[in-house]
Design an enzyme around this catalytic site. Sequence first.
Site, short mmCIF file in Angstrom:
data_model
loop_
_atom_site.label_atom_id
_atom_site.label_comp_id
_atom_site.label_asym_id
_atom_site.label_seq_id
_atom_site.Cartn_x
_atom_site.Cartn_y
_atom_site.Cartn_z
N GLU A 1 -32.28 42.82 23.13
CA GLU A 1 -31.92 42.22 21.84
C GLU A 1 -30.99 43.13 21.06
O GLU A 1 -31.27 44.34 20.90
CB GLU A 1 -33.17 41.92 21.00
CG GLU A 1 -34.01 40.79 21.55
CD GLU A 1 -35.08 40.32 20.59
OE1 GLU A 1 -35.69 39.26 20.85
OE2 GLU A 1 -35.32 41.02 19.58
N GLY B 1 -35.90 39.56 26.44
CA GLY B 1 -34.72 40.23 26.98
C GLY B 1 -34.16 41.24 26.00
O GLY B 1 -34.65 41.43 24.88
N SER C 1 -38.50 30.44 20.21
CA SER C 1 -38.38 31.80 20.76
C SER C 1 -39.76 32.42 20.92
O SER C 1 -40.59 32.39 20.01
CB SER C 1 -37.53 32.66 19.81
OG SER C 1 -37.49 33.99 20.25
N SER C 2 -40.02 32.99 22.10
CA SER C 2 -41.28 33.69 22.34
C SER C 2 -41.23 35.02 21.61
O SER C 2 -40.35 35.84 21.85
CB SER C 2 -41.49 33.92 23.84
OG SER C 2 -41.59 32.72 24.53
N THR D 1 -38.80 30.70 28.89
CA THR D 1 -40.05 29.94 28.80
C THR D 1 -40.00 28.68 29.64
O THR D 1 -40.96 28.32 30.33
CB THR D 1 -40.34 29.59 27.33
OG1 THR D 1 -40.41 30.80 26.56
CG2 THR D 1 -41.64 28.82 27.20
#
Length: 1071
Positions: A399, A397, A196-197, A148
């Site tokens: 996970e 990304g 976190s997005s 981000t």
Amino acid sequence: MKRLSSSFFQSLCRYPSNQMLLPCACLQGCARGQLDMEGALTARDRVGIQDFVLLDAHTSETAFLDNLKKRFSEDLIYTYIGTLLVSVNPYKELDIYSKKQMDIYMGVNFFELPPHIFALADNAYHTMLAEANNHFILISGESGAGKTEASKKILQYYAVSCPSTTLLDNVRDRMLLSNPVLEAFGNSKTLKNDNSSRFGKYMDIQFDIQGDAVGGHILGYLLEKSRVVHQNHRERNFHIFYQLVKGGEEDLLHQLGLESNCQHYSYLVQGECANVASINDKNDWKTVRNALSVIEFDERDIQHLLGVIASVLHLGNVQFEPDSKGYATLNNSAELLWTLHNNTMPMPLDHAIYARDALAKAIYGRTFTWLVNKINDSMENKDSSCKTVIGLLDIYGFEVFYVNSFEQFCINYCNEKLQQLFIQLTLKSEQEEYEAENIGWEPVQFFNNKIICDLVEEKHRGIISVLDEECLRPGEATDLTFLERLEEKLDSHPHFVTHKLADKKTRKTLERGDFRLLHYAGEVTYCVVGFLSKNNDLLYRNIKDVMRQSKNTIVRECFASKESDGRRRPETVASQFKSSLLGLTDILMSKEPWYVRCLKSNESQQPGQFDDVLVRHQVKYLGLMEHLRVRRAGFAYRCRYDVFLQRYKPLCPATWPYWRGVAAEGVEVLVQHLGYLPDEYKMGRTKIFIRHPRTLFATEDAFEVCKHDLASRIQAQYKAYWQKGQFRRQKETCCVMKAKGRRQWAVKVIKKFIKGYMARGEAKTTDNSEYLAFVRQNYLNRLKDNLPKMVLDKTSWLTPPPVLTETSEILRQLHMRLMVRKYIRGITAQQKAQLQLKGITSVIFKGKKDSYPQSVSQPYVDTRISQYIVYSIPIVKYDRNGFKARPRQLILTQTAAYVVDDAKIKQRVLYTTLKGVSVSTLSDGIIIFHIPSEDDKQKGDLIMQCDHLFEALTKLSVVANKQSAINVVQGSVKFQMKAGKEGIVEFSSGQESMVYKDKNGHLMVVSDAVTAAERGLVACSQTCLCCLGQLLWPLPHNLPQIWDQARAQLVRITCFLLTFILAARRMSRLQ
């Protein structure tokens, strides 16, 4: 330093070529040696390699990590793999993102400066302009790696580097401020990242043909809606809930039925971490509110949007209890008043809880989609002309958690598709460059993850197809039956394993409800619990009907009847995500790619810590080694012929100091001289390709050695050249002094001068008479050539010797009066009247009004309309209510001021009734006539704008004798709109002048800022006016005796005196 002769440079060129190894152009390049990619190779032992393509052991993960760690320890967080940028999160602020840094990277070749995200953004932008095609920047990495922030830095760079206008600034402001809004609604605290997005974002930045950012568009992917109703321990819900509860004003919270305590809401306390030290929810709330206003959300939309957020919180507090029949009953109907207005229906307890949570997720998810669309509307480019785009893909990304569920499955499937695209585009770009340069392409062996993508998305056999079939199958379908169907269809697949299909050793690591996929990045075990419910994401039809009747316009719009009301089930979440991912793939395939790979340096988010195991894992699943292998499959380094020759030509006698032929031929001669083997390089059409990094390193090391050697030789040559010139000059001087007559004359003159100097303070004698005559003559000669040329020049009069102090003062005063007298005698009656009026203007406005300096050089006229009127001038009159601008004429007579429109008198103001006149301190032309409200014939105060404000008000003060009634005010001015009603005019400075009605009903006047030079002109002009008004004083009759001695010289001096002509106009020209 004197100019060096051509013989000096010729002497350099005569040195043997194997000793002189650096041209002057290279000396200039040495100053930027640390910035050049190759120049930094000499520091590779300390800060590592800036481009992994030049890493000798390119197949070694250990060497790759050592290079990353070495650079990270020096706060060098960026490293290239060709044009791919690797970024390691330092978890601290670095001073590398300032405006100065942006300026350094603007328009610079990609590899000319150290690796930086600004370099990648700038080269993507200029490549887009040069080739007129579309590009995208893919930013990937796991949660907390800095994706981000990287996206923000790129947007900030484009906001600063692109051309600027008011319209474009508005577009950029909306693009930049869309980030805090989307972060508030789409980001949350997780175990790995406090911001976190929880959704994927693709933003297109649209540019016109000139390179101006003219619009933008955002696509959102797979919002984690389940977080609305459930959070793991030490995790939070989406930021907006906490920002509203903690930062919302008391009246707003009361209106929404909320309290400023997160502990009172069930959806906010499950993670038990409502307060986070690194998050300031109150400040973030202010940022979000401001951003919503800039993005053009009106107050009604904002109120309804916040109403949706509040309703979700109230919905979470709705609790059920079973009745005697097992149906759910409400025990806190007060909360329901804020949500569904008590529309209920009988259902079992577990169904009621499911319906409540499903509704909360549906409301929030659809509102998020509405929010993205609203932002897109505000950034939409209204111009349909040709434009290009740069896309920013900020995607989750790979996970791998302790327990991986449906969300991780979708995210990792997305990463598989992007990895497949990444390898295809990388191989494609490499192959295209080789073909363009006519270099033979060597096939590259790499892991093709198509088998894994097919495992997930293949029709009828893929995991998504099986999951959808199980969701749609009649009967009792559960997560475990879904797992059994997978085992039936994928029992022989090499990348799929379950507890049932695994061997004895692997079975120990799997639970009965798990399945494991062998991704390109490694093995991931998924728990099937919740797969069906999350994939269905169903909402009862009657609940949808209720939502369509909501008083909240956003809810009505989100649940509009666009959806099919038939019996066909809606598309599942996995299928929707698969379709949107295929669409994203098509978008990216049509654009040129740029990549940013973000890595976490450690799990604890501490600065200065580098976790080798964690970074190695990320390097693996991001496919960095795979990408490096593709880039190194052929040639490690490539460079244009002219650039390569310019840098390394001093290493070869045939190319030093100048190569007269074609650059490609010069490079061929150079590499032959350096001893390159045939298999170490290839000559393309425009570039040289070098296979091994060690070949380039050896060339660079030789260049570093010769650079220092040549610097020493140049220094020695220059010193010899300079000393030779000094010796020649000294020799010539000695030859002159040896002449006998010259020497005797010099001795005589020096003696006489010394004696006169020693007796200079005594009365005139034979010893000092010649010296004193010399001093007088010398001073008067110098004075003749350096007389002041302006009356205002008070400092340039030469300081006299003691013997001429009195004479100098008389001459100075005489010179001043001669200049003033000549100017005064040339002044006409009209000019005199002008000076008098300017004097009055100075008394009224000097030091009070910003635009006063510009008016000094402008002559006043009696009238600007007719010679039969005392004074008249065109103005712009502003209505008192709507402030509409109307062109009018202001006419001053002996008794009154008239506002006229086409020979029709609109308003008459008697001087006797004029209470006062107000103007601002700024450079605007607004004039306000204050008129008594008791006068029934008057409509209120008069607001005008005049281009000749000073002239008009000066004329008014003379005709009406109202000089004391003119007030220069600062800030704002109140005026009478009509009896008993007041209005306000507010004054401010800005980049451009404008007059408009503000939302608060005030008249806003924005004027240009005044420079310091303009302010300085005020003081100079006033001094000029004072000097011109002086009277000549009579000359003295009894000049001292020394005046007789200087009389003859004085006659010559007066011939050179310059007149002071139109001082004010000269000063205005200087301005």
